[in-house]
Design a protein around this motif. Structure first.
Motif, short mmCIF file in Angstrom:
data_model
loop_
_atom_site.label_atom_id
_atom_site.label_comp_id
_atom_site.label_asym_id
_atom_site.label_seq_id
_atom_site.Cartn_x
_atom_site.Cartn_y
_atom_site.Cartn_z
N PRO A 190 16.94 31.94 -5.84
CA PRO A 190 16.11 32.84 -5.08
C PRO A 190 15.47 32.22 -3.72
N PRO A 191 15.62 32.97 -2.75
CA PRO A 191 14.93 32.37 -1.52
C PRO A 191 13.17 32.50 -1.59
N LEU A 192 12.71 31.40 -2.51
CA LEU A 192 11.42 31.33 -2.51
C LEU A 192 10.74 30.35 -1.63
N PRO A 193 9.55 30.41 -1.17
CA PRO A 193 8.74 29.39 -0.78
C PRO A 193 8.93 28.00 -1.18
N ASP A 194 8.72 27.01 -0.39
CA ASP A 194 9.00 25.72 -1.00
C ASP A 194 8.03 25.46 -2.10
N GLY A 195 6.60 25.91 -2.04
CA GLY A 195 5.88 25.75 -3.03
C GLY A 195 6.14 26.21 -4.31
N ALA A 196 7.05 27.01 -4.42
CA ALA A 196 7.42 27.67 -5.78
C ALA A 196 8.72 26.98 -6.29
N VAL A 197 9.14 26.14 -5.78
CA VAL A 197 10.36 25.67 -6.43
C VAL A 197 10.11 24.33 -7.06
N PRO A 198 10.28 24.12 -8.09
CA PRO A 198 10.16 22.65 -8.85
C PRO A 198 10.84 21.50 -7.99
N THR A 199 9.84 20.54 -7.78
CA THR A 199 10.64 19.41 -6.76
C THR A 199 10.08 18.04 -7.43
N CYS A 200 10.86 17.04 -7.29
CA CYS A 200 10.55 15.88 -7.57
C CYS A 200 11.26 14.95 -6.58
N ALA A 201 10.60 13.62 -6.69
CA ALA A 201 10.88 12.77 -5.76
C ALA A 201 11.80 11.32 -6.21
N HIS A 202 12.67 10.73 -5.27
CA HIS A 202 13.20 9.53 -5.87
C HIS A 202 12.21 8.39 -5.94
N PRO A 203 11.99 7.62 -6.91
CA PRO A 203 10.95 6.59 -7.04
C PRO A 203 11.09 5.51 -6.02
N ALA A 204 12.18 5.49 -5.42
CA ALA A 204 12.48 4.33 -4.54
C ALA A 204 12.49 4.69 -3.07
N THR A 205 13.02 5.90 -2.97
CA THR A 205 13.07 6.50 -1.52
C THR A 205 12.00 7.39 -1.11
N GLY A 206 11.38 8.10 -2.22
CA GLY A 206 10.52 9.13 -1.76
C GLY A 206 11.16 10.46 -1.63
N ARG A 207 12.47 10.48 -1.23
CA ARG A 207 13.21 11.60 -0.86
C ARG A 207 13.27 12.91 -1.83
N ALA A 208 12.62 14.13 -1.52
CA ALA A 208 12.61 15.16 -2.08
C ALA A 208 13.83 15.71 -2.71
N TYR A 209 13.84 16.12 -4.00
CA TYR A 209 15.01 16.86 -4.57
C TYR A 209 14.48 18.16 -5.30
N ALA A 210 15.16 18.96 -5.45
CA ALA A 210 14.86 20.09 -6.35
C ALA A 210 15.16 19.69 -7.62
N ALA A 211 14.22 20.07 -8.56
CA ALA A 211 14.20 19.61 -10.00
C ALA A 211 14.67 20.78 -10.99
#
Length: 399
Positions: A190-211
């Motif tokens: 659903p089109p939720l705000p960013d803070g409502a979506v579980p996210t994680c970061a790649h440990p090497a690059t820091g790039r954000a991913y939806a978890a």
């Protein structure tokens, strides 16, 4: 401008197939960058999926995309999920044999974190079990052929796979083992705000991913290029799949590529087209030619269900099995004529023999029990129809 197209996968041929990157690592903890709930997948797993999907775009793998993994809920057992995973594996064996490439599989998890986590745990347990072995899947396929009214048409294919299994055993590749089975997940959130979506970061690059799942899905309902859902997908490192209906234009498709994959990252973007059996041969060539001439390799996937929907006299939303087969035939014919590759198929199905769509070896009658929601967003093939479709699709891939 470049675009990549791929999706999730189940590896059928052998654990050490040299055509594919190393198997997905065990899930590892990912650095949290959002507060949207539990992390179901890791950034590393999402990157493995991108790598798998880049092989789909190059014609070195084939995508089998099911609508969702139906996991257990309160008061329900895990049997429907197990049956669906077994059906997926059976279909994958047929398609891998026909196309002579590994098969990549993805399915949705839904939107409830607790249910999704339980479903994902069961999927991972199944992937490590003896039920996921190629030999068991082949035996179930032989049983299907023996019982199906249309099975006689595909006896030769079953015999060829049987010989391939014996060849594997002769050279020490035991098909009775579990092999290397990977199931990837995703869905249209659903089109939720960013803070409502579980996210994680790649440990090497820091790039954000939806978890919440490996693959992020942009359906026609959320496909506005200036909308919040597309904007979020553009910022994330996950691979993205986009649904294209019969009204989409070539210029709109290129704008979608620019928006979601401006860097031309291989494996980043999958285009899933559902035109309808009476339109696919006319509408698809324009899109394929325009994207091929202006973008990086894209994995083209056919969704034959949504363009062929109709309503039965008793109000049931469904589609004809023969129409699905015909649209798939037109989809692959267009790619053959243009010298491009049809990369996969998306289809909704169950793992049991409940009421499905009219056609195939099952006739839908008014008043048939509907235990899998044919009135919902999309009708579902039953198990027999899903397996029959796999064998028919195998014939198209051989061509």
């Amino acid at each position: 401008m470049r675009a990549g197209g791929r999706a999730a996968r189940i590896h059928v041929p052998h654990a050490h197939d040299p055509r594919l990157p190393p198997a997905a690592p065990e899930p590892t903890a990912a650095a949290p960058v959002g507060s949207g709930g539990p992390e179901l997948v890791s950034a590393q797993e999402c990157n493995v999926l991108v790598s798998r999907l880049s092989e789909v775009a190059r014609g070195r793998a084939f995508l089998l995309q099911c609508g969702d993994y139906t996991g257990p809920t309160a008061g329900r057992s895990a049997d429907p999920l197990r049956d669906k995973l077994e059906t997926l594996l059976q279909m994958s064996v047929v398609l891998a044999h026909a196309a002579s490439v590994p098969v990549v599989v993805t399915g949705g998890l839904g939107h409830r974190p607790e249910t999704s986590a339980a479903t994902l745990n069961l999927i991972r347990a199944f992937a490590r079990s003896a039920q996921a072995g190629l030999h068991q899947a082949h035996l179930r396929n032989l049983e299907f052929l023996a019982r199906s009214p249309t099975g006689g048409r595909h006896v030769r294919t079953g015999a060829e796979i049987d010989r391939a299994m014996r060849f594997m055993r002769a050279y020490g590749a035991d098909p009775r083992g579990t092999g290397a089975v990977e199931f990837f997940t995703g869905g249209e959130g659903p089109p939720l705000p960013d803070g409502a979506v579980p996210t994680c970061a790649h440990p090497a690059t820091g790039r954000a991913y939806a978890a919440s799942g490996h693959l992020q899905w942009v359906g026609q309902r959320a496909g506005h290029l200036d909308g919040a859902h597309v904007a979020r997908c553009a910022r994330l490192g996950n691979p993205v799949a986009v649904t294209l209906g019969p009204s989409v234009t070539a210029d709109e498709t290129l704008s979608c590529v620019d928006r979601l994959n401006p860097e031309g990252e291989p494996g980043r973007l999958t285009l899933v087209v559902g035109m309808g059996t009476d339109r696919v041969r006319d509408l698809l060539p324009v899109l394929v030619e325009k994207v091929t001439g202006n973008a990086a390799p894209v994995a083209w996937v056919c969704d034959p269900v949504h363009g062929n929907l109709f309503e039965t006299p008793d109000g049931r939303r469904t589609c004809r099995f023969d129409d699905l087969v015909d649209e798939l035939s037109g989809f692959f014919a267009v790619h053959r004529e243009l010298g491009t590759r049809g990369g996969g198929v998306r289809v909704e199905f169950t793992g049991d023999d409940s009421a499905g769509c009219p056609g195939g070896d099952h006739v839908l009658r008014a008043g048939d029990p509907d235990r899998r929601g044919a009135v919902a967003r999309a009708p579902r093939l039953n198990r027999r129809q899903a397996l029959e479709l796999a064998f028919l699709l195998g014939e198209m891939l051989r061509t």
